[in-house]
Design a protein around this motif. Structure first.
Motif, mmCIF file in Angstrom:
data_model
loop_
_atom_site.group_PDB
_atom_site.id
_atom_site.type_symbol
_atom_site.label_atom_id
_atom_site.label_comp_id
_atom_site.label_asym_id
_atom_site.label_seq_id
_atom_site.Cartn_x
_atom_site.Cartn_y
_atom_site.Cartn_z
ATOM 1 N N GLY A 75 -0.977 -7.673 -2.341
ATOM 2 C CA GLY A 75 -1.756 -6.552 -1.837
ATOM 3 C C GLY A 75 -3.088 -6.997 -1.263
ATOM 4 N N PRO A 108 -4.746 6.736 -2.177
ATOM 5 C CA PRO A 108 -4.093 5.475 -1.810
ATOM 6 C C PRO A 108 -4.168 4.462 -2.953
ATOM 7 C CG PRO A 108 -6.282 5.569 -0.851
ATOM 8 C CD PRO A 108 -6.061 6.880 -1.579
ATOM 9 N N SER A 109 -3.153 3.614 -3.027
ATOM 10 C CA SER A 109 -3.152 2.527 -4.000
ATOM 11 C C SER A 109 -2.625 1.268 -3.330
ATOM 12 C CB SER A 109 -2.304 2.884 -5.226
ATOM 13 O OG SER A 109 -0.947 3.014 -4.869
ATOM 14 N N ASP A 110 -2.900 0.148 -3.943
ATOM 15 C CA ASP A 110 -2.410 -1.140 -3.447
ATOM 16 C C ASP A 110 -2.382 -2.102 -4.623
ATOM 17 O OD1 ASP A 110 -1.502 -3.112 -1.742
ATOM 18 O OD2 ASP A 110 -3.233 -3.053 -0.407
ATOM 19 N N ARG A 119 0.838 -1.204 0.000
ATOM 20 C CA ARG A 119 0.000 0.000 0.000
ATOM 21 C C ARG A 119 0.868 1.248 0.000
ATOM 22 N NH1 ARG A 119 -5.811 0.582 2.316
ATOM 23 N NH2 ARG A 119 -5.711 -1.584 1.698
#
Length: 175
Positions: free
Chosen positions: A61, A52-54, A40
């Protein structure tokens, strides 16, 4: 902002930049990405916006957020759409529908640093990147809209960077 206000704003900016071309050169707002554990990452803008990203579960993830690759495609599609809107406003074309979809294919072996059957590293970036534009403007012939889209995307910053393979300078600081 109405289309008329947008067109007027663009005309004002163009007039200034024709008189003072050096005023066009500016530093783009940086995006700062900070690791938040696992795979993340949270990207932040100076104005406080955070994205946010994952990664998907297959790559470790949580799979509950968008991926960095999706953010790339979102930026590509959004930049192209914005350029089309601006070009339409500048030409007095009132759009009724505009949708830009960015797609690509990727080989996860590249991300993992793996080699292909030929022993060469697999390309980590996206391949077969495409933009699909759906556009409608009352009273405008399809060929006119196609020309508008081609011209606008031709000078849209992110599609241009992708087409020209803008060099990347990497600076590494350690503590």
């Amino acid at each position: 902002m109405t289309q008329q206000h947008l067109a007027e704003a663009l005309q004002r900016v163009q007039a200034v930049l024709q008189r003072k071309p050096e005023a066009a050169w500016h530093e783009d707002g940086p995006a700062t990405a900070r690791w938040a554990g696992g795979t993340r990452v949270v990207a932040g803008h100076a104005n406080g916006t955070q994205v946010p990203s994952d990664m998907p579960t297959e790559l470790g993830g949580t799979g509950d957020l968008v991926t960095p690759g999706w953010l790339f495609r979102a930026g590509l599609a959004s930049c192209a759409a914005t350029s089309i809107v601006m070009a339409a406003a500048a030409e007095g074309i009132e759009l009724s529908v505009l949708e830009v979809k960015a797609t690509s294919w990727s080989d996860a072996r590249g991300l993992l640093g793996m080699a292909g059957a030929d022993g060469q590293p697999v390309f980590a970036g996206p391949a077969d990147v495409q933009l699909a534009v759906r556009i409608t403007a009352r009273g405008m012939p399809p060929e006119r809209l196609r020309a508008l889209v081609q011209a606008a995307v031709g000078h849209s910053p992110i599609p241009s960077a992708l087409q020209a393979a803008t060099p990347l300078a990497l600076r590494i600081d350690t503590e």
